[in-house]
Design an enzyme around this catalytic site. Structure first.
Site, short mmCIF file in Angstrom:
data_model
loop_
_atom_site.label_atom_id
_atom_site.label_comp_id
_atom_site.label_asym_id
_atom_site.label_seq_id
_atom_site.Cartn_x
_atom_site.Cartn_y
_atom_site.Cartn_z
N HIS A 180 -4.34 -5.00 8.39
CA HIS A 180 -4.72 -3.58 8.34
C HIS A 180 -3.92 -2.71 9.29
CE1 HIS A 180 -8.01 -5.29 5.99
NE2 HIS A 180 -7.83 -4.18 5.32
N ARG A 190 -10.97 3.72 1.86
CA ARG A 190 -11.46 2.62 2.72
C ARG A 190 -12.39 3.24 3.77
NH1 ARG A 190 -5.74 0.68 2.35
NH2 ARG A 190 -5.80 -1.49 1.69
N CYS A 239 -4.91 -1.84 -6.12
CA CYS A 239 -4.94 -0.97 -4.93
C CYS A 239 -4.47 -1.70 -3.67
CB CYS A 239 -6.33 -0.38 -4.72
SG CYS A 239 -7.59 -1.61 -4.40
#
Ligand code: PEP
Ligand code: MG
Length: 584
Positions: free
Chosen positions: A209, A316, A519
């Site tokens: 991330h 998100r 995605c």
């Protein structure tokens, strides 16, 4: 295979000064130039900033906690030394511990914080330097030797202050290139982005991330640069090439000039791609591809509009709350989604419910630590159990926004099959009835576990749409951690097993008449996006910063040729052969 650079190259420039070239893996494209700002490691930069008089108490509290953690560290170290070497050796630490709990030492640092109104790190750095300098100038040899002890203690306290997650480098000097062992999502969420020019880390994967955020922020980043925090000096001039993975340290003038011309060419290419953003994302033979944005804050929906995307394919939501001390309220959720929906002005907004766990650990769940969080209580599994109240609050907020914005949709993370998806859907439907909503929002499933791929037909019986999360799907199909540099070569969507999984899902979507999008980060890579189109995918969601290049690629693609290429790729036996097929 060890893919770390074994040696750093020292290159002679035209000037007597030697420049150093370090190599790593590029994880976010672009070229940048700036000064090294080192966090963590042994040579970290000491942050220095002024704090308002009203928050000096908070700085003192941080200091107290760092002193206490430092003392606990030392006590543990002393115990170990005593067990292994005996009491006399362990006594060395008595003096260190005494200084850490010394009232006068603490008072001196606190006085510095209050009088100069500076952050705790800077107060520690200057106080320790003053004490060490005066010891060094003493006549007595014993006292002179104590100077090193004091400096060592200072480092220990600074390390604990930098571990304090509540202050992740909120103030950087202009044009800072962050050099760190590893970065976590929280570091990047709270960082002083206006002054962050680039990122160089020793560890970290390409679809972790932190890397995803770097790409979303369009900040060039390189990972896997061995010993970066010890080889690079604080303040060194750096040239960072996020395309090739090369970091140049202290370049001579001729090298810096060459780099500036490269930057200019890169910027021209980017501007040319962005100039075509008004054109429809259509292949040469007329297949249209929906392009959507991945966002992490409500305001970022504006980027989707500015880059002429069709909407938001993945919000998100967990990033909104990573640094919150308390669980998010209904109002906090609602405000963020309302903001995004307004900016999108009728375009679709796919809101993914909190995907907590793995490497996304919010402060408000501090007590909830697991041995192996990637395989733990995360995503939907967490929402249906311990995180049920959090989940319901979020759904209520989404429903409140959906009441006035029809294109709001809900996406559930880490779905395993029709049962967990169905359980979540029932909760959503009940809450929608309670709110007397005329129509509930569409509900989709993230397909990012092997279980979801294998049960895709069942899932599509109960889901309105699905979105493939290639980052996690790749990690779980190939048993390769998305955050780990050691397996960075192995974590690739190009492995035929992952491609076959995508194909299976695309075909199931076609059969069921349900939209399937991708995605994960695969969608943001123009060459891989071509392959996904060949596999039957017609919706791609990515960081808006990457979308211009993907749009450009689609417009040069023939969908039938892409299909032929995909068929070849599916028959390959490993990722390397697929790579050769799509890049040659
Ligand atoms: C994915 O796993 O591909 C995905 C899109 O979700 P995240 O990266 O947030 O885990
Ligand atoms: Mg995921």
């Amino acid at each position: 295979m060890d893919i770390r650079p074994s040696h750093h190259r020292v290159v002679a420039g035209d000037e007597p000064r030697k420049m150093l070239e370090l190599r790593g893996r590029p994880v976010s494209p672009g070229l940048t130039r700036g000064r090294a700002y080192i966090i963590g490691g042994d040579r970290m930069a000491v942050p220095h900033y002024r704090v308002a008089a009203t928050v000096t108490a908070e700085e003192r509290r941080r200091l107290e906690s760092a002193l206490q953690s430092g003392a606990e560290d030392l006590a543990r170290l002393q115990e170990r030394v005593q067990a292994e070497l005996g009491r006399p050796e362990a006594e060395i630490f008595d003096a260190h511990r005494a200084l850490l709990s010394d009232e006068q030492f603490r008072e001196r640092i606190c006085a510095h914080i209050d009088q100069q109104q500076v952050n705790a790190e800077w107060a520690v750095e200057t106080t320790v330097k003053d004490i060490a300098d005066s010891l060094e100038s003493a006549d007595n040899e014993y006292l002179r030797e104590r100077a090193a002890d004091v400096r060592d203690l200072g480092h220990r306290v600074l390390r604990h202050l930098s571990d304090d997650e509540r202050r992740p480098h909120a103030y950087l000097p202009a044009d800072s290139i962050l050099v760190a062992r590893e970065l976590f999502p929280l570091d990047l969420m709270e960082i002083d982005r206006a002054h962050l020019a680039g990122i160089v880390t020793e560890r970290g994967g390409a679809t972790g991330h932190a890397a995803i955020l770097a790409r979303a922020l369009a900040i060039p980043a390189i990972t896997g640069v061995a010993d970066a925090t010890s080889v690079i000096s604080p303040g060194a001039e750096l040239l960072v090439d996020g395309g090739s993975g090369v970091v140049t340290v202290d370049p001579p003038t001729d090298e810096a000039e060459r780099f500036s011309s490269k930057v200019q060419r890169y910027d021209q290419g980017q501007a040319a791609a962005e100039a075509d953003e008004g054109l429809v994302a259509e292949t040469l033979d007329g297949a249209t591809v929906g392009l959507y944005a991945n966002i992490a804050r409500g305001t970022e929906a504006q980027d989707a509009v500015d880059h002429r995307l069709d909407g938001v394919g993945l919000f998100r939501t967990e990033y909104l709350f990573l640094n919150e001390p308390d669980a998010p309220s209904f109002e906090k959720h609602r405000a963020a989604y309302e903001d995004a929906a307004r900016r999108l002005d009728g375009r679709p907004l796919v809101i993914r419910t909190l995907d907590l766990g793995g490497d996304k650990f919010p402060r408000f769940l501090d007590s909830h630590r697991e041995e192996n969080p990637m395989l733990g209580l995360r995503g939907l599994r967490f929402s249906l159990t311990e995180g049920r109240t959090l989940f319901e609050t979020q759904i209520q907020a989404i429903l409140a926004v959906a009441a006035s914005h029809r294109e709001v949709r809900i996406l559930l993370p880490m779905v395993l099959g029709a049962a967990d998806f169905g359980a979540a859907r029932s909760i959503i439907e009940k809450l929608a009835r309670d709110e007397h909503l005329r129509e509930r929002p569409k509900i989709g499933a993230m397909i990012e576990t092997p279980a979801a791929v294998l049960t895709i037909h069942d899932i599509l019986d109960v889901a309105d749409f699905a979105s493939i999360g290639t980052n996690d799907l790749t990690q779980f199909i190939l048993a390769a951690d998305r955050n780990a540099f050691d397996v960075i070569e192995h974590h690739t969507v190009l492995h035929p097993a992952v491609l076959r999984a995508i194909k299976l899902v695309a075909e199931a979507g076609e059969k069921a008449g349900k939209a399937i999008s991708v995605c994960g980060e695969a969608a943001a890579n123009p060459a891989v996006a071509g392959l996904l189109i060949g596999l039957g995918i017609r919706q791609l969601s990515m960081s808006p910063a990457a979308s211009a290049w993907v749009r450009q690629r689609i417009r040069t693609l023939d969908s039938r040729e892409a299909e032929t290429l995909a068929e070849r790729a599916l028959k390959c036996t490993d990722a390397e052969l697929v790579r050769m097929a799509i890049w040659n």
